[in-house]
Motif scaffolding. Structure first.
Motif, PDB file in Angstrom:
ATOM      1  N   ASP A 135       0.842  -1.187   0.000  1.00  0.00           N
ATOM      2  CA  ASP A 135       0.000   0.000   0.000  1.00  0.00           C
ATOM      3  C   ASP A 135       0.885   1.247   0.000  1.00  0.00           C
ATOM      4  OD1 ASP A 135       0.929   0.462   2.584  1.00  0.00           O
ATOM      5  OD2 ASP A 135      -0.927  -0.115   3.574  1.00  0.00           O
ATOM      6  N   PRO A 136       0.298   2.455  -0.004  1.00  0.00           N
ATOM      7  CA  PRO A 136       1.118   3.670  -0.054  1.00  0.00           C
ATOM      8  C   PRO A 136       2.045   3.868   1.140  1.00  0.00           C
ATOM      9  CG  PRO A 136      -1.093   4.156  -0.829  1.00  0.00           C
ATOM     10  CD  PRO A 136      -1.134   2.757  -0.280  1.00  0.00           C
ATOM     11  N   ARG A 137       1.887   3.076   2.186  1.00  0.00           N
ATOM     12  CA  ARG A 137       2.820   3.137   3.314  1.00  0.00           C
ATOM     13  C   ARG A 137       3.756   1.936   3.311  1.00  0.00           C
ATOM     14  NH1 ARG A 137       2.056   7.126   6.798  1.00  0.00           N
ATOM     15  NH2 ARG A 137       3.146   6.085   8.520  1.00  0.00           N
ATOM     16  N   LEU A 138       3.864   1.291   2.145  1.00  0.00           N
ATOM     17  CA  LEU A 138       4.803   0.204   1.886  1.00  0.00           C
ATOM     18  C   LEU A 138       4.497  -1.080   2.652  1.00  0.00           C
ATOM     19  CD1 LEU A 138       8.202   2.173   1.764  1.00  0.00           C
ATOM     20  CD2 LEU A 138       6.509   1.823  -0.032  1.00  0.00           C
ATOM     21  N   ARG A 139       3.278  -1.194   3.200  1.00  0.00           N
ATOM     22  CA  ARG A 139       2.877  -2.398   3.925  1.00  0.00           C
ATOM     23  C   ARG A 139       2.338  -3.433   2.947  1.00  0.00           C
ATOM     24  NH1 ARG A 139      -0.685   1.246   7.988  1.00  0.00           N
ATOM     25  NH2 ARG A 139      -1.548   1.668   5.914  1.00  0.00           N
ATOM     26  N   VAL A 140       2.780  -4.678   3.089  1.00  0.00           N
ATOM     27  CA  VAL A 140       2.319  -5.739   2.199  1.00  0.00           C
ATOM     28  C   VAL A 140       0.835  -5.990   2.444  1.00  0.00           C
ATOM     29  CG1 VAL A 140       2.571  -8.180   1.598  1.00  0.00           C
ATOM     30  CG2 VAL A 140       4.593  -6.789   2.073  1.00  0.00           C
TER      31      VAL A 140
ATOM     32  N   CYS B  39       2.591  -6.161   9.766  1.00  0.00           N
ATOM     33  CA  CYS B  39       3.971  -5.978  10.262  1.00  0.00           C
ATOM     34  C   CYS B  39       5.033  -6.320   9.224  1.00  0.00           C
ATOM     35  CB  CYS B  39       4.206  -6.786  11.534  1.00  0.00           C
ATOM     36  SG  CYS B  39       3.045  -6.404  12.855  1.00  0.00           S
ATOM     37  N   LEU B  40       4.709  -6.214   7.961  1.00  0.00           N
ATOM     38  CA  LEU B  40       5.668  -6.522   6.900  1.00  0.00           C
ATOM     39  C   LEU B  40       5.651  -5.413   5.851  1.00  0.00           C
ATOM     40  CD1 LEU B  40       7.705  -8.507   5.655  1.00  0.00           C
ATOM     41  CD2 LEU B  40       5.780  -9.600   4.469  1.00  0.00           C
ATOM     42  N   ARG B  41       6.816  -4.822   5.626  1.00  0.00           N
ATOM     43  CA  ARG B  41       6.960  -3.781   4.615  1.00  0.00           C
ATOM     44  C   ARG B  41       8.023  -4.193   3.596  1.00  0.00           C
ATOM     45  NH1 ARG B  41       5.693   0.349   8.852  1.00  0.00           N
ATOM     46  NH2 ARG B  41       4.339   1.921   7.884  1.00  0.00           N
ATOM     47  N   ILE B  42       7.985  -3.534   2.447  1.00  0.00           N
ATOM     48  CA  ILE B  42       9.039  -3.663   1.440  1.00  0.00           C
ATOM     49  C   ILE B  42       9.543  -2.265   1.136  1.00  0.00           C
ATOM     50  CG2 ILE B  42       9.636  -4.432  -0.881  1.00  0.00           C
ATOM     51  CD1 ILE B  42       7.314  -6.393  -0.745  1.00  0.00           C
ATOM     52  N   ALA B  43      10.858  -2.100   1.117  1.00  0.00           N
ATOM     53  CA  ALA B  43      11.446  -0.784   0.854  1.00  0.00           C
ATOM     54  C   ALA B  43      12.618  -0.935  -0.108  1.00  0.00           C
ATOM     55  CB  ALA B  43      11.897  -0.119   2.152  1.00  0.00           C
ATOM     56  N   ASP B  44      12.315  -0.990  -1.378  1.00  0.00           N
ATOM     57  CA  ASP B  44      13.344  -1.033  -2.416  1.00  0.00           C
ATOM     58  C   ASP B  44      12.678  -0.700  -3.749  1.00  0.00           C
ATOM     59  OD1 ASP B  44      12.132  -3.439  -3.425  1.00  0.00           O
ATOM     60  OD2 ASP B  44      13.298  -4.628  -2.003  1.00  0.00           O
ATOM     61  N   ALA B  45      13.429  -0.822  -4.832  1.00  0.00           N
ATOM     62  CA  ALA B  45      12.915  -0.424  -6.144  1.00  0.00           C
ATOM     63  C   ALA B  45      11.761  -1.293  -6.620  1.00  0.00           C
ATOM     64  CB  ALA B  45      14.045  -0.463  -7.169  1.00  0.00           C
ATOM     65  N   SER B  46      11.553  -2.457  -6.017  1.00  0.00           N
ATOM     66  CA  SER B  46      10.461  -3.322  -6.462  1.00  0.00           C
ATOM     67  C   SER B  46       9.093  -2.695  -6.239  1.00  0.00           C
ATOM     68  CB  SER B  46      10.529  -4.680  -5.741  1.00  0.00           C
ATOM     69  OG  SER B  46      10.177  -4.558  -4.372  1.00  0.00           O
ATOM     70  N   ILE B  47       8.993  -1.702  -5.339  1.00  0.00           N
ATOM     71  CA  ILE B  47       7.661  -1.134  -5.043  1.00  0.00           C
ATOM     72  C   ILE B  47       7.270  -0.031  -6.023  1.00  0.00           C
ATOM     73  CG2 ILE B  47       7.935  -1.716  -2.606  1.00  0.00           C
ATOM     74  CD1 ILE B  47       7.922   1.940  -3.538  1.00  0.00           C
ATOM     75  N   MET B  48       8.180   0.382  -6.895  1.00  0.00           N
ATOM     76  CA  MET B  48       7.854   1.473  -7.827  1.00  0.00           C
ATOM     77  C   MET B  48       6.741   1.029  -8.773  1.00  0.00           C
ATOM     78  SD  MET B  48      11.591   3.002  -8.830  1.00  0.00           S
ATOM     79  CE  MET B  48      12.846   3.338  -7.579  1.00  0.00           C
TER      80      MET B  48
END
Length: 359
Positions: A312-317, A322-331
């Motif tokens: 989602d827009p806050r990078l939560r799966v 309690c799981l986020r993704i923070a890298d170029a894959s979320i673009m």
């Protein structure tokens, strides 16, 4: 996560000072923290999911298999590693997971889909003067001098990134912004193997048009349940006809630039694609044979709200607490430029949002 991060990345805001490496900018100042443990030589094998919540990470080292428990997790495996790890953890397209012997935890079709990358081809030319890197590559004496110049004086050919000129332009006037980046290097490559590149035995320069907004998308899928097996990466470059036409136009554009009065005195003839690629069909055949990834992969865990979105827009799966993704894959889409700075921004923004949630 301090507010004055820029000064760690760019010392004293001095444009003459080289930027710090990421580890120097982020890890070095934090190494003494009591709540930080850095493990190297560790390979993540799966995210542990319990009752719809990420509770830890399983990873393997030489000493064996270990588990790290956590209240919240951030996956930063990049456009290839992050979807692979999620799929190994049972998060992804359920049918594919079952085929690979993985028990689905959450059917999330977008994991590993929507892969995008810039790609490019290279046009190589002989140079009429001995002023290129080819002469350096073919001379031990020149290599020694270049090494001394760099180590002692921080100058010479080794002090450069190798791109001496660039162009941003459009292959089609209907484009609302540049869709082509042309990088110019003062060397040519005779062969490229796993052992490295070999320069031509004569002076040469290369002009490489990079497609900045390709339409085709690819995928990242598991090869099997083994976390050490490389994923199956399908870029699907040139699957869309508009991408093919853009690169045919790019070849013609670069040839036109190389023939302009400023470059013509240095242009002693085209090495590749050469005389065998004159018609559009011949140029297309060369493009299909020579196009390679520019190593800017994004989008395989894209951010959004649709059925194919992963975070989602806050990078939560989606669907996993309690799981986020923070890298170029979320673009959600591919930037018309390099992806390093946007990836740093994603990490910075993720840190801010974690702090906001903690407060």
């Amino acid at each position: 996560t301090g507010r004055n991060r820029k000064r760690r990345l760019f010392p004293d805001d001095d444009p003459q000072q080289p930027p710090l490496e990421h580890s120097q900018a982020y890890l070095t100042p934090a190494r003494g923290r009591a709540n930080l443990k850095i493990e190297t030589g560790a390979h993540a094998t799966r995210v542990i999911i319990e009752a719809g919540r990420a509770t830890g990470l399983e990873y393997r080292m030489k000493a064996g298999l270990f588990t790290a428990k956590a209240r919240r997790e951030v996956v930063c495996g990049g456009a290839f590693g992050s979807p692979q790890l999620l799929q190994l953890s049972g998060i992804g397209p359920a049918a594919h997971l079952c085929e690979q012997g993985i028990v689905p935890v959450l059917d999330l079709p977008g994991v590993g889909a929507n892969l995008m990358d810039h790609f490019y081809i290279s046009l190589m030319f002989r140079c009429s003067l001995p002023i290129t890197i080819n002469e350096l590559a073919n001379s031990q004496l020149r290599k020694l001098k270049a090494g001394i110049d760099y180590v002692l004086f921080n100058k010479g050919p080794l002090a450069s990134n190798g791109i001496y000129a660039g162009i941003f332009t459009r292959t089609d006037e209907r484009q609302d912004r540049p869709n082509l980046q042309v990088n110019t290097n003062i060397w040519t490559v005779q062969s490229r193997t796993a052992a490295g590149m070999k320069a031509h035995p004569f002076p040469g320069f290369t002009m490489s048009p990079v497609h900045l907004n390709p339409r085709a998308t690819g995928s990242v899928r598991l090869r099997g349940p083994d976390p050490f097996a490389d994923p199956v990466i399908r870029q699907n470059f040139l699957a869309d006809r508009l991408d093919v036409e853009a690169m045919i136009a790019a070849v013609k554009l670069v040839r036109g630039v190389a023939a302009r009065p400023a470059l013509a005195p240095y242009n002693a003839g085209e090495i590749s694609p050469g005389a065998d690629a004159r018609t559009d069909d011949e140029i297309e055949a060369y493009v299909r044979a020579a196009a390679i990834a520019n190593l800017h992969p994004v989008g395989s865990c894209r951010m959004g709200t649709g059925i194919d979105a992963v975070v989602d827009p806050r990078l939560r799966v989606h669907g996993i607490a309690c799981l986020r993704i923070a890298d170029a894959s979320i673009m959600p889409s591919l930037p018309s430029g390099n992806t390093n700075a946007p990836s740093i921004m994603i990490g910075e923004k993720c840190a801010d949002m974690i702090l906001e949630d903690a407060r």
